[in-house]
Design a protein around this motif. Structure first.
Motif, short mmCIF file in Angstrom:
data_model
loop_
_atom_site.label_atom_id
_atom_site.label_comp_id
_atom_site.label_asym_id
_atom_site.label_seq_id
_atom_site.Cartn_x
_atom_site.Cartn_y
_atom_site.Cartn_z
N HIS A 71 -51.33 77.47 -10.20
CA HIS A 71 -50.11 76.65 -10.30
C HIS A 71 -50.46 75.22 -10.73
O HIS A 71 -50.03 74.23 -10.12
N THR A 72 -51.23 75.10 -11.77
CA THR A 72 -51.66 73.79 -12.26
C THR A 72 -50.61 73.12 -13.15
O THR A 72 -50.67 71.90 -13.35
N ASP A 73 -49.66 73.87 -13.67
CA ASP A 73 -48.66 73.29 -14.57
C ASP A 73 -47.60 72.55 -13.78
O ASP A 73 -47.24 72.92 -12.66
N THR A 74 -47.08 71.49 -14.40
CA THR A 74 -45.94 70.77 -13.83
C THR A 74 -44.66 71.32 -14.46
O THR A 74 -44.58 71.49 -15.68
N ILE A 75 -43.67 71.60 -13.64
CA ILE A 75 -42.41 72.18 -14.10
C ILE A 75 -41.48 71.05 -14.50
O ILE A 75 -40.94 70.34 -13.65
N GLN A 76 -41.29 70.85 -15.80
CA GLN A 76 -40.50 69.73 -16.30
C GLN A 76 -39.12 70.15 -16.80
O GLN A 76 -38.30 69.29 -17.08
N TYR A 77 -38.85 71.45 -16.92
CA TYR A 77 -37.56 71.91 -17.41
C TYR A 77 -36.47 71.58 -16.39
O TYR A 77 -36.59 71.90 -15.20
N SER A 78 -35.40 70.94 -16.82
CA SER A 78 -34.36 70.47 -15.90
C SER A 78 -33.63 71.61 -15.21
O SER A 78 -33.21 71.47 -14.06
N GLY A 79 -33.47 72.75 -15.88
CA GLY A 79 -32.74 73.87 -15.29
C GLY A 79 -33.61 74.93 -14.67
O GLY A 79 -33.16 76.06 -14.49
N ALA A 80 -34.83 74.58 -14.33
CA ALA A 80 -35.76 75.59 -13.80
C ALA A 80 -35.27 76.18 -12.48
O ALA A 80 -35.48 77.36 -12.21
N PHE A 81 -34.59 75.38 -11.65
CA PHE A 81 -34.14 75.85 -10.35
C PHE A 81 -32.63 75.74 -10.22
O PHE A 81 -32.11 75.59 -9.10
N ALA A 82 -31.90 75.82 -11.32
CA ALA A 82 -30.44 75.70 -11.28
C ALA A 82 -29.79 76.85 -10.52
O ALA A 82 -28.73 76.70 -9.92
N SER A 83 -30.42 78.01 -10.50
CA SER A 83 -29.84 79.17 -9.83
C SER A 83 -29.77 79.00 -8.32
O SER A 83 -28.98 79.65 -7.65
N VAL A 84 -30.60 78.13 -7.76
CA VAL A 84 -30.57 77.87 -6.32
C VAL A 84 -30.02 76.48 -6.02
O VAL A 84 -30.18 75.98 -4.90
N GLY A 85 -29.40 75.87 -7.01
CA GLY A 85 -28.73 74.60 -6.78
C GLY A 85 -29.61 73.38 -6.70
O GLY A 85 -29.22 72.37 -6.13
N VAL A 86 -30.81 73.44 -7.27
CA VAL A 86 -31.74 72.30 -7.26
C VAL A 86 -31.81 71.72 -8.66
O VAL A 86 -32.12 72.44 -9.62
N ASP A 87 -31.50 70.44 -8.78
CA ASP A 87 -31.55 69.76 -10.07
C ASP A 87 -32.95 69.24 -10.31
O ASP A 87 -33.44 68.37 -9.57
N ASN A 88 -33.62 69.76 -11.33
CA ASN A 88 -35.01 69.38 -11.63
C ASN A 88 -35.10 68.39 -12.77
O ASN A 88 -36.18 68.12 -13.28
N SER A 89 -34.00 67.82 -13.20
CA SER A 89 -34.00 66.88 -14.32
C SER A 89 -34.56 65.53 -13.87
O SER A 89 -34.52 65.18 -12.69
N PHE A 90 -35.05 64.77 -14.84
CA PHE A 90 -35.61 63.44 -14.55
C PHE A 90 -34.48 62.44 -14.41
O PHE A 90 -33.61 62.33 -15.27
N ARG A 91 -34.49 61.71 -13.30
CA ARG A 91 -33.49 60.68 -13.07
C ARG A 91 -34.21 59.36 -12.79
O ARG A 91 -35.14 59.31 -11.98
N LEU A 92 -33.76 58.32 -13.45
CA LEU A 92 -34.42 57.02 -13.33
C LEU A 92 -34.32 56.46 -11.92
O LEU A 92 -35.28 55.89 -11.39
N ASP A 93 -33.17 56.63 -11.27
CA ASP A 93 -33.01 56.10 -9.92
C ASP A 93 -33.93 56.83 -8.94
O ASP A 93 -34.52 56.21 -8.04
N HIS A 94 -34.09 58.13 -9.12
CA HIS A 94 -35.00 58.89 -8.27
C HIS A 94 -36.45 58.46 -8.50
O HIS A 94 -37.24 58.35 -7.55
N PHE A 95 -36.80 58.19 -9.76
CA PHE A 95 -38.15 57.73 -10.07
C PHE A 95 -38.43 56.36 -9.45
O PHE A 95 -39.51 56.13 -8.91
N ARG A 96 -37.46 55.48 -9.48
CA ARG A 96 -37.65 54.14 -8.90
C ARG A 96 -37.85 54.22 -7.39
O ARG A 96 -38.66 53.47 -6.83
N ASP A 97 -37.12 55.10 -6.73
CA ASP A 97 -37.24 55.22 -5.28
C ASP A 97 -38.56 55.84 -4.87
O ASP A 97 -39.11 55.50 -3.81
N LYS A 98 -39.09 56.73 -5.69
CA LYS A 98 -40.28 57.49 -5.31
C LYS A 98 -41.57 56.84 -5.79
O LYS A 98 -42.61 56.96 -5.15
N PHE A 99 -41.53 56.11 -6.91
CA PHE A 99 -42.76 55.57 -7.50
C PHE A 99 -43.26 54.36 -6.71
O PHE A 99 -42.49 53.49 -6.31
N ARG A 100 -44.58 54.33 -6.51
CA ARG A 100 -45.21 53.17 -5.87
C ARG A 100 -46.70 53.17 -6.21
O ARG A 100 -47.28 54.20 -6.55
#
Length: 408
Positions: A71-100
Motif C-alpha cells: 500500500h505504498t501508493d497515495t490515493i489522490q482520486y477525489s471519488g475513491a470513497f464516494a460510495s461510503v460517503g467520504v470525500d477524498n478531494s483536496f480542499r485548501l481549508d483542510h490542508f491549512r488546518d492539517k499542515f504544520r
C-alpha cells in the motif's frame, strides 16, 4: 344490507387514508431528492460515514512486511470513497488546518524538521529544488599563471570550483554572458610557494585564497601589444571596489570557519602555485558546484505497533534484535517484564524484529505514515539551512504563479 354499506364506507375511508399517506410520503421524498442525490443517500440510516478501519489503515499507512512494503501508493482520486460517503478531494481549508512544520534539530550546518500533512510529491519538490535550483556563488573560471605542483591544472581547477564560498548569493546578479563586474562576480587570487629551506611540505588551504575587491589583476593577453598610453584591460570591469559597497564593507568575502580548512593541494620543496579565480552565480541544475546543500533528503515517519503483549524472555529477545534501540523493557507486577516501544522515530526499517517468521509479524507491525515526512537539510556552508529552505519555498511559489498565469 346495512352491514354491507358500513363495510364499504370503512374500506373507502381506508383507501382515502392510504392515498393521502402515499401522497405525503411522495412529497417528502421528492423534497429530499430535490436536495441532491448525494444528500439523499447520506440521509439514509444504513450508509456509513467513515472508512472501515482496514481501509483507513491502507489509505494512511505503508505496511512494511518482512518481504516488501504494501500500500505504498497515495490515493489522490477525489471519488475513491464516494460510495461510503467520504470525500477524498483536496480542499485548501483542510490542508491549512492539517499542515504544520515542527523543527526537531537545528544548527548552522544542518537542520531536521517534520513536515506534516503534505503529499509525497510536494515533499519531493522541495528536495529537488534545494539540490538543483537554489542559487549560490561558485568558482567558474581559473586563470593559472604558474603551477609546478604534482596536481594537474584541470584537477586543480575542479577542486577550486567545489569549494563553497561564505557569501550570500542573493546580493549578486547572474552574469549571463555579461562582463564581470562588482555586482555579478567575486575575484580571488592564490600565490603560495614551498621554500626549500623552510618547509619540507606545505599544505595549501582555502584560507590562502585572497579576496580582490578591486577586481582582476591579470591583464588580458590581447592587450599585451597595445600602446602604453591606453589603459590596461583586465578580465573584469569593476566600476568601484566591492569593499566600498555597504553589504560588504563590514562583512568581507572569503572562506570562513571550517570552509577555510579545506585542503586544495600539498606542495613539495620548490613547488609553487600562482593563479586567479572568478566566482559567479549559478544553480545546481547547471553544475553540482552550485548546489547549496551537501545533502537534502526525507523519509516517512516510522510507526512501530505491538499487536499483542510481549513479556519476559520473548520481550528480551525482541529487544536484542533491534540494532538501534527502538524497544525497551519495563517492569510490571509479580516480577514480570513487558516490552514497550520507546523510540519509534529511530526505526530504520531493517525488519530484524520480524524477520524470523510469521509469529513475529503477529507481534510487531512496522508502518510508515504517508503524510508525515522527516526532512534533513545539510548546508554546504554558503547559507544556513533554514534560509535555504525558505528560498526553496519562494522558488516553488514562483513556479506556481507562473503556471497559474499561463493557464489564465
Amino acid at each position: 344490507m346495512a352491514r354491507r354499506d358500513e363495510r364499504m364506507s370503512e374500506e373507502e375511508e381506508e383507501t382515502e387514508a392510504e392515498s393521502m399517506s402515499e401522497s405525503e410520503s411522495e412529497s417528502q421524498s421528492g423534497g429530499e431528492k430535490s436536495k441532491g442525490g448525494l444528500d439523499y443517500i447520506m440521509s439514509l440510516p444504513d450508509v456509513p460515514m467513515k472508512l472501515p478501519p482496514h481501509v483507513e489503515l491502507q489509505r494512511t499507512r505503508v505496511l512494511c512486511n518482512a518481504d516488501a512494503p504494501n500500500h505504498t501508493d497515495t490515493i489522490q482520486y477525489s471519488g475513491a470513497f464516494a460510495s461510503v460517503g467520504v470525500d477524498n478531494s483536496f480542499r485548501l481549508d483542510h490542508f491549512r488546518d492539517k499542515f504544520r512544520v515542527e523543527v526537531i534539530r537545528y544548527s548552522d550546518e544542518d537542520m531536521e524538521f517534520d513536515m506534516i500533512g503534505v503529499d509525497p510529491a510536494l515533499a519531493n519538490a522541495f528536495r529537488r529544488i534545494l539540490i538543483s535550483e537554489v542559487p549560490t556563488m561558485a568558482i567558474e573560471k581559473v586563470l593559472i599563471a604558474n603551477n609546478t605542483s604534482a596536481i594537474q591544472d584541470e584537477v586543480l581547477a575542479h577542486r577550486l570550483g567545489l569549494i563553497p564560498i561564505s557569501v550570500d548569493p542573493r546580493l549578486f546578479e547572474y552574469a549571463d554572458g555579461n562582463p564581470l563586474n562588482e555586482r555579478n562576480s567575486i575575484v580571488f587570487k592564490l600565490h603560495v610557494r614551498c621554500e626549500r629551506k623552510k618547509h619540507l611540505r606545505r599544505t595549501v588551504k582555502a584560507s590562502d585564497l585572497k579576496w580582490l575587491p578591486n577586481g582582476s589583476e591579470l591583464l588580458e593577453s590581447e592587450n599585451s601589444n597595445s600602446s602604453s598610453s591606453s589603459k590596461p584591460k583586465t578580465y573584469t570591469e569593476f566600476t568601484c571596489p566591492q569593499d566600498s559597497l555597504p553589504e560588504f564593507s563590514d562583512n568581507p568575502i572569503g572562506f570562513k570557519g571550517k570552509l577555510g580548512d579545506i585542503i586544495i593541494a600539498k606542495l613539495g620543496p620548490g613547488e609553487e602555485i600562482e593563479l586567479e579565480v572568478h566566482a559567479v552565480k549559478g544553480i545546481g541544475k547547471t553544475h553540482a558546484k552550485w548546489s547549496p546543500v551537501a545533502t537534502a533528503w526525507y523519509r516517512m515517519l516510522p510507526e512501530v505497533v505491538l499487536l499483542e503483549e510481549v513479556e519476559d524472555e520473548v520481550a528480551e529477545n525482541l529487544k536484542s534484535k533491534c540494532p538501534v534501540g527502538v524497544f525497551d523493557i519495563e517492569d510490571v507486577a509479580n516480577g514480570k517484564k513487558r516490552l514497550t516501544v520507546s523510540q519509534p522515530r529511530a526505526c530504520t526499517l531493517c525488519r530484524e524484529c520480524i524477520r524470523e517468521g510469521e509469529e513475529w509479524e503477529k507481534r510487531v507491525s512496522l508502518r510508515r505514515v504517508k503524510d508525515h515526512f522527516i526532512f534533513t537539510v545539510e548546508s554546504a556552508g554558503a547559507l544556513p539551512p533554514d534560509v535555504l529552505f525558505t528560498e526553496a519555498v519562494k522558488i516553488l511559489e514562483t513556479k506556481c504563479e507562473s503556471v497559474i498565469s499561463d493557464l489564465s
